[in-house]
Design an enzyme around this catalytic site. Sequence first.
Site, PDB file in Angstrom:
ATOM      1  N   THR A  48       0.861  -1.174   0.000  1.00  0.00           N
ATOM      2  CA  THR A  48       0.000   0.000   0.000  1.00  0.00           C
ATOM      3  C   THR A  48       0.900   1.226   0.000  1.00  0.00           C
ATOM      4  O   THR A  48       1.724   1.399   0.897  1.00  0.00           O
ATOM      5  CB  THR A  48      -0.984   0.005   1.192  1.00  0.00           C
ATOM      6  N   ARG A  49       0.755   2.062  -1.003  1.00  0.00           N
ATOM      7  CA  ARG A  49       1.705   3.166  -1.144  1.00  0.00           C
ATOM      8  C   ARG A  49       1.270   4.413  -0.378  1.00  0.00           C
ATOM      9  O   ARG A  49       2.101   5.235  -0.015  1.00  0.00           O
ATOM     10  CB  ARG A  49       1.880   3.524  -2.630  1.00  0.00           C
ATOM     11  N   VAL A  50      -0.012   4.579  -0.161  1.00  0.00           N
ATOM     12  CA  VAL A  50      -0.454   5.792   0.546  1.00  0.00           C
ATOM     13  C   VAL A  50      -1.228   5.483   1.824  1.00  0.00           C
ATOM     14  O   VAL A  50      -1.534   6.396   2.591  1.00  0.00           O
ATOM     15  CB  VAL A  50      -1.321   6.708  -0.349  1.00  0.00           C
TER      16      VAL A  50
END
Lengths: 165, 505
Positions: B350-352
């Site tokens: 999950t990048r954000v």
Amino acid sequence: MDTSVFKEFTTNINTVDKLNELLTDASEAETTSFASSAKHLSASIKGKVSKKFEEIIRNLEARNELPKSPEDRSKFFEGLKEYLQKLPRISLELAFNPTEKFVNKISNFLKEGSDSTPILDIQVKPNILAGTTIEKDGVFKDYSYTTRLDQILKQKYSQRTNENV
Amino acid sequence: MKTFEEYLRENGEVGHIQSIIQSIVYISGLPKVKPKELVITETGIKGIVQGIEEELVEVLLLSPDKASIGERVARTNDNLKIPVSASFSGRIVNPLGEPIDGSGPIMGEKEERSVFQKALGIKDRVKISDQLDTGVSLVDVMIPLGKGQRELIMGDQKTGKTTFLLQIMTQQAKKNTLCIYVGIGKRSQDAKNVEEYLRKMGVFENCLIVFASSADPASLVFLAPYTGMTMAEYFRDTGRDVLIVLDDLTNHAKFYREISLLSKRMPARESYPGDIFHVHAALLERAGRIKKGDTSVSISALPVIETVQGDLTGYIPTNTMAMTDGHILFDASEYKKGRRPAVNVSLSVTRVGNQTQSQLEHKIRRALVERLNLYKKAQELAHFGFDLPLKTRTDLNVGERLEAVFDQESHTIVPKPAALILLGLVLHDYWASKSIDQVRVERTKLVEAFNKGLFKNIEASFSKVADLVSLDNLIKENEDLFGKVLYSNILTTSKIKEQVERGQK
């Protein structure tokens, strides 16, 4: 292929019906080219095509402008059919069935300023009441009386509605 | 919508159908037609202009009705628009916005919106800072998602992806988020199953299904995600957060490939059209969190990709991984082991989502990552069959209990505070001496109690809890409440915990 010789076929061809007849004659002549071994094609197609078409073929043979071998003749008539299919067409909707004289009048009017006679595709639609609709090269113009009447009635109705309000 | 005759008079241009190849027709005429413009035939069939050649116009027909050679076509001088309104909530529609659920027409005033909209620019966007509660404890804690995030859901078929998505939709719909499920080239039974699940959970009124079955024309299937996104934008503009599920983009790519090959476009890699990346990227860019006055609203997108035998290196999976803010991988081997959801946490990203978590959640996640890694190593050692040292046995013990806590049935929704408490109980060894079955039973009781609102005081105190020690204190302070729910004294358990600690020493 030199298409100047094809123009001879299209003199007085100004409607889709006449064009279709000419296409039928060309197809018949193409078939006969292979079926017949006669030197003169005009003799072979006599009675199978219209007299005018036959006469044009005879004239071309006299001037040695009609190919002699069946294969070349076949290509000639293929080229003729292609040329005829590409003739400019104008679709007209009229409220009545026009006479020959009327059609020629329209044709001559449209021919002015153009190097070829457009082919008229006339459809009879009594529900337009009067006037015409014209369609050429994807552009559509409605000069029918029905549309004009609709516009007038809509204008009157909206005026009356505004007055009532 | 106006009739063919009205458009003909208004725009003054006409075309004639010259050839038909399935949903694609080639039209002569229409000299000033524009790309993506909507055209209409004499018989009322709508089509979208796909390509313009020197003499012919390529149009993708939308309606399943058959066109005929020579049929006239008029321009509308507009793009394809669909009706949208708040009344669409709780309905099932096709990609043209027409209801297909048999509940009659959609009443009330509607707005018309263009299906092919451009995504909003940078200046309209806001940083993602609110977490998207999924109701699935594994994801909420280990792979957190944010509101406005685009998170890819990947996995082989029959690994539980749709069930997982329905759990998220249920949790979000309960929080008044408008949830849109877009079925792309699926079976009609699948749409029915989705509807039944959402109705059973009592949240269908806050949901909307846009469905194009595999039997529909390729053009309608291609249009489905655009319709869904347009409806999402409408609800976002009314001030509501939206969650959109695109199930699945692999099918969408296949149908777009079919259309492109029929249009005789040059095929690229795996015969997909060269612009397949742009098609999906432009669609997903329409999601995000944007400014709305003093606040912000979001469209969170969960596109689905179906892989084959776990192959993540395929063209479409790698494309969509590049254009999303992370991915959750559903592993067939985890599914076979009985894990539900069958998520491979180590391969999911999950990048954000991390920036949306609180301090406590960060610390719990770090502790869990450490424990799960130790558990994996302990499992590898256990395969050898020799006597294991105490530390390895403890790691196995904790890992098994963590798995038991993370396992979730399809109709169970675990609120995030409940998930944190459950994990706190595991990390502080409250369940160390209990069997896995007992842990599962107590977990279920605690979740039910949370859902009934019995732990409201604990939820209210969460803001003061910043680390695992204070979480432990919070659990001890509420031991009576735990006792009422679990019919056992949690302090007794803590005494066992002390014994275990002494044994470890």
